[in-house]
Write a protein that holds these residues in place. Structure first.
Motif, PDB file in Angstrom:
ATOM      1  N   VAL A  39      -0.545   0.033 -11.631  1.00  0.00           N
ATOM      2  CA  VAL A  39      -1.672  -0.808 -12.056  1.00  0.00           C
ATOM      3  C   VAL A  39      -1.804  -2.033 -11.159  1.00  0.00           C
ATOM      4  CG1 VAL A  39      -2.516  -2.303 -13.910  1.00  0.00           C
ATOM      5  CG2 VAL A  39      -1.648  -0.025 -14.453  1.00  0.00           C
ATOM      6  N   LEU A  40      -0.677  -2.667 -10.851  1.00  0.00           N
ATOM      7  CA  LEU A  40      -0.704  -3.873 -10.026  1.00  0.00           C
ATOM      8  C   LEU A  40      -1.212  -3.570  -8.616  1.00  0.00           C
ATOM      9  CD1 LEU A  40       0.047  -6.901  -9.841  1.00  0.00           C
ATOM     10  CD2 LEU A  40       2.270  -6.175  -8.982  1.00  0.00           C
ATOM     11  N   LEU A  41      -0.672  -2.527  -8.002  1.00  0.00           N
ATOM     12  CA  LEU A  41      -1.062  -2.202  -6.634  1.00  0.00           C
ATOM     13  C   LEU A  41      -2.504  -1.701  -6.572  1.00  0.00           C
ATOM     14  CD1 LEU A  41       2.185  -0.477  -5.294  1.00  0.00           C
ATOM     15  CD2 LEU A  41       1.344  -2.768  -4.774  1.00  0.00           C
ATOM     16  N   LEU A  42      -2.911  -0.922  -7.566  1.00  0.00           N
ATOM     17  CA  LEU A  42      -4.294  -0.449  -7.576  1.00  0.00           C
ATOM     18  C   LEU A  42      -5.264  -1.605  -7.751  1.00  0.00           C
ATOM     19  CD1 LEU A  42      -4.198   2.872  -9.655  1.00  0.00           C
ATOM     20  CD2 LEU A  42      -4.138   2.569  -7.181  1.00  0.00           C
TER      21      LEU A  42
ATOM     22  N   MET B  36      -9.452  -4.737  -5.285  1.00  0.00           N
ATOM     23  CA  MET B  36      -9.986  -6.075  -5.019  1.00  0.00           C
ATOM     24  C   MET B  36     -10.390  -6.224  -3.553  1.00  0.00           C
ATOM     25  SD  MET B  36      -7.958  -9.648  -5.575  1.00  0.00           S
ATOM     26  CE  MET B  36      -8.523 -11.194  -4.853  1.00  0.00           C
ATOM     27  N   VAL B  37      -9.488  -5.833  -2.651  1.00  0.00           N
ATOM     28  CA  VAL B  37      -9.803  -5.996  -1.224  1.00  0.00           C
ATOM     29  C   VAL B  37     -10.849  -4.983  -0.772  1.00  0.00           C
ATOM     30  CG1 VAL B  37      -7.567  -7.013  -0.671  1.00  0.00           C
ATOM     31  CG2 VAL B  37      -7.831  -4.547  -0.530  1.00  0.00           C
ATOM     32  N   SER B  38     -10.891  -3.809  -1.419  1.00  0.00           N
ATOM     33  CA  SER B  38     -11.909  -2.827  -1.063  1.00  0.00           C
ATOM     34  C   SER B  38     -13.298  -3.320  -1.456  1.00  0.00           C
ATOM     35  CB  SER B  38     -11.620  -1.494  -1.762  1.00  0.00           C
ATOM     36  OG  SER B  38     -12.647  -0.566  -1.532  1.00  0.00           O
TER      37      SER B  38
ATOM     38  N   PRO C 198      -2.280  -2.068   4.129  1.00  0.00           N
ATOM     39  CA  PRO C 198      -1.116  -1.274   4.542  1.00  0.00           C
ATOM     40  C   PRO C 198       0.142  -1.618   3.754  1.00  0.00           C
ATOM     41  CG  PRO C 198      -1.644  -2.915   6.217  1.00  0.00           C
ATOM     42  CD  PRO C 198      -2.779  -2.914   5.239  1.00  0.00           C
ATOM     43  N   ALA C 199       0.342  -2.893   3.404  1.00  0.00           N
ATOM     44  CA  ALA C 199       1.519  -3.261   2.612  1.00  0.00           C
ATOM     45  C   ALA C 199       1.455  -2.618   1.234  1.00  0.00           C
ATOM     46  CB  ALA C 199       1.618  -4.778   2.483  1.00  0.00           C
ATOM     47  N   GLY C 200       0.277  -2.671   0.605  1.00  0.00           N
ATOM     48  CA  GLY C 200       0.118  -2.082  -0.716  1.00  0.00           C
ATOM     49  C   GLY C 200       0.282  -0.578  -0.698  1.00  0.00           C
ATOM     50  N   MET C 201      -0.276   0.093   0.320  1.00  0.00           N
ATOM     51  CA  MET C 201      -0.155   1.548   0.390  1.00  0.00           C
ATOM     52  C   MET C 201       1.268   1.970   0.700  1.00  0.00           C
ATOM     53  SD  MET C 201      -3.713   2.912   2.109  1.00  0.00           S
ATOM     54  CE  MET C 201      -3.223   4.608   1.828  1.00  0.00           C
ATOM     55  N   SER C 202       1.977   1.192   1.519  1.00  0.00           N
ATOM     56  CA  SER C 202       3.379   1.498   1.794  1.00  0.00           C
ATOM     57  C   SER C 202       4.223   1.347   0.534  1.00  0.00           C
ATOM     58  CB  SER C 202       3.916   0.569   2.894  1.00  0.00           C
ATOM     59  OG  SER C 202       3.306   0.839   4.125  1.00  0.00           O
ATOM     60  N   LEU C 203       3.978   0.297  -0.231  1.00  0.00           N
ATOM     61  CA  LEU C 203       4.690   0.111  -1.502  1.00  0.00           C
ATOM     62  C   LEU C 203       4.373   1.249  -2.462  1.00  0.00           C
ATOM     63  CD1 LEU C 203       4.208  -3.735  -1.974  1.00  0.00           C
ATOM     64  CD2 LEU C 203       6.411  -2.560  -1.764  1.00  0.00           C
TER      65      LEU C 203
ATOM     66  N   ASN D 159      -5.487   5.673  -6.186  1.00  0.00           N
ATOM     67  CA  ASN D 159      -5.696   4.660  -5.163  1.00  0.00           C
ATOM     68  C   ASN D 159      -6.953   4.954  -4.357  1.00  0.00           C
ATOM     69  OD1 ASN D 159      -4.483   2.357  -3.448  1.00  0.00           O
ATOM     70  ND2 ASN D 159      -4.834   3.951  -1.937  1.00  0.00           N
ATOM     71  N   GLY D 160      -7.109   6.208  -3.949  1.00  0.00           N
ATOM     72  CA  GLY D 160      -8.291   6.588  -3.185  1.00  0.00           C
ATOM     73  C   GLY D 160      -9.565   6.427  -3.988  1.00  0.00           C
ATOM     74  N   ALA D 161      -9.483   6.765  -5.280  1.00  0.00           N
ATOM     75  CA  ALA D 161     -10.664   6.621  -6.136  1.00  0.00           C
ATOM     76  C   ALA D 161     -11.110   5.170  -6.204  1.00  0.00           C
ATOM     77  CB  ALA D 161     -10.355   7.145  -7.540  1.00  0.00           C
ATOM     78  N   LEU D 162     -10.146   4.261  -6.368  1.00  0.00           N
ATOM     79  CA  LEU D 162     -10.497   2.854  -6.499  1.00  0.00           C
ATOM     80  C   LEU D 162     -10.908   2.244  -5.164  1.00  0.00           C
ATOM     81  CD1 LEU D 162      -7.890   1.569  -9.102  1.00  0.00           C
ATOM     82  CD2 LEU D 162     -10.308   2.030  -9.418  1.00  0.00           C
TER      83      LEU D 162
END
Length: 479
Positions: free
Chosen positions: A22-25, A30-32, A126-131, A149-152
């Motif tokens: 939830v946090l990473l998504l 937000m950035v997307s 990249p940091a969020g996707m790596s995490l 992740n991709g959906a959001l």
């Protein structure tokens, strides 16, 4: 008598994994959304702060230049310095930049805030996707996480356009910036307690020459295409910028072949899943954002819709895109990620081709809603398929690079698609205007011509990616 074989139950996320997800998504969404939230408001911002008309595009391009030019580098930095640390740094920068942008009183200050927002995005994605990939083991759980992740990420582009129109129409364009501040602060407060630090097992030096070459190359590429899209395909500045991009990319390859700790090891770039997966993602992102832009132009210039109404017309697409992200892991589980990527592209291409038939009457909005909704569903199947394909079969130490590449694919795709297709549409509009067509007929002809090219590119991409990924899978079977 033997008992029938039973299918092992699918793994279930733990409570901690759900919280991490939830946090990473939330951070990724937000950035997307940040990329497109100002698109509808750009004319209002430009007039409010005194931008010259020809400089309006830089409100969007300044963000794109910074994010596309730094994402790959920050992916490697996150591997070395720590992914959680870089996520927090990027979110902190995004909060400050959004506050400055929301309070900006001059064009210079606003553009500086947009550059800072782009840098923050280059750090966070990249940091969020790596995490995300290192928090979930490869398999169904990771596929599900990447699907969400991709959906959001994709829905963020559509929702950002709608939200930007609502905020601008109801309150002020400044809230398109300021809305990031409370959301970013929540992430900054929760992340240290929820996320554990993650970094590469072996510490290596950053490839500075490679980082400079690829960053400047991406900046030159985005700048060149943006300039050509605004000024025409014969513009010398745009052409020189593209030539510089080619030289810098060639230099980058030579650097990577010789440096001790390359930023992008050739062994990863030559893996078929990474190369063809990212190509499929590039086609999907480039052409889908272009289709949305072209239909926005059609709705406003041909049908006479307001910017807010045009944005709301894509609300259904946001829903079907989200559904596509949910369904994608099941498609991948049954048919494999390469098949999901190719089939998603095919659905996206066929749905885009249907937009070639939009009429000059208001009935066309029904076709726009239906076709973009189906295309958005296919687009999300393709995007999740590409992200799973391009990040599978790699060690944790390589995840930052792999996810950095997928992030660059996303940012470059979103950035270059609209300038290319707008230039093609503008060429058609100018030709028809010169022939004596009315404004509406000229715009309709230019838009539908660009839409047809968009659809052809996607369908050809689906066929090529499907064939080459299938061949590579046959050539190197999984034991």
């Amino acid at each position: 008598m033997s008992s029938p074989a039973t299918t092992p139950p699918l793994p279930v996320m733990t409570g901690r994994q759900k919280t991490i997800l939830v946090l990473l998504l939330g951070a990724q969404f937000m950035v997307s959304a940040d990329f497109s939230i100002l698109n509808v408001a750009i004319p209002v911002i430009g007039n409010s702060l005194g931008f010259a008309l020809e400089n309006f595009q830089w409100i969007a391009t300044a963000f794109a230049l910074a994010s596309a030019g730094t994402t790959l580098v920050f992916g490697r930095v996150a591997d070395i310095a720590g992914r959680r640390k870089m996520l927090l740094l990027g979110m902190g920068l995004l909060v400050v930049a959004s506050l400055v942008g929301g309070l900006a009183s001059t064009p210079t200050l606003l553009l500086a805030a947009r550059v800072a927002q782009g840098l923050a995005t280059g750090i966070v994605i990249p940091a969020g996707m790596s995490l995300l990939t290192t928090s979930f083991p490869e398999g169904p759980l990771r596929d599900r996480a990447l699907g969400l992740n991709g959906a959001l990420l994709s829905a963020g582009f559509t929702v950002g356009a709608v939200l930007g129109g609502v905020l601008t129409g109801v309150a002020s364009w400044r809230w398109a910036f300021l809305i990031n501040v409370p959301v970013g602060l929540i992430v900054l407060l929760l992340a240290p307690a929820v996320l554990t630090e993650s970094k590469a097992a072996v510490r290596t030096k950053i490839d500075v020459p490679g980082a400079v070459a690829v960053s400047l190359g991406l900046v030159a590429l985005v700048f060149g295409i943006s300039t050509l899209g605004a000024r025409g395909w014969g513009d010398s500045t745009g052409l020189l910028s593209l030539a510089a991009a080619v030289v810098l990319f060639v230099a980058f390859v030579f650097i990577e072949l010789r440096v001790e700790s390359p930023l992008a090891p050739i062994r990863i770039l030559t893996r078929s899943t990474v190369s063809w997966g990212n190509l499929g993602g590039l086609v999907s992102f480039t052409m889908e954002t272009s289709a949305i832009f072209l239909m926005t132009l059609y709705l406003q210039e041909v049908l006479g819709y307001s910017a807010l109404s045009a944005g709301l017309a894509f609300a259904v697409m946001g829903v079907t895109s989200f559904i596509g992200g949910i369904v994608a892991p099941r498609v991948i589980g049954r048919f494999g990620s390469p098949a999901a990527l190719a089939s998603g592209l095919l659905v996206q291409g066929v749905a885009t081709a249907a937009l070639f038939l939009v009429p000059p009457s208001t009935n066309g909005v029904v076709l726009v809603i239906v076709a973009t909704s189906i295309g958005g569903f296919g687009h999300m199947i393709a995007i999740v398929g590409y992200m799973v394909t391009a990040t599978s079969g790699l060690s944790n130490d390589e995840q930052g690079l792999a996810t950095g590449l997928t992030s660059v694919t996303q940012q470059v795709g979103i950035t270059i698609g609209i300038p290319i297709m707008s230039a093609i549409a503008a060429s058609g509009i100018h030709t028809r205007t010169a022939e004596g067509a009315s404004r509406g007929d000229a715009v309709l002809g230019g838009v539908t011509g660009a839409v047809l090219i968009d659809a052809i590119v996607v369908v050809v991409g689906a066929v090529v990616v499907g064939l080459f990924l299938r061949r590579s899978r046959v050539a190197t079977p999984t034991p």
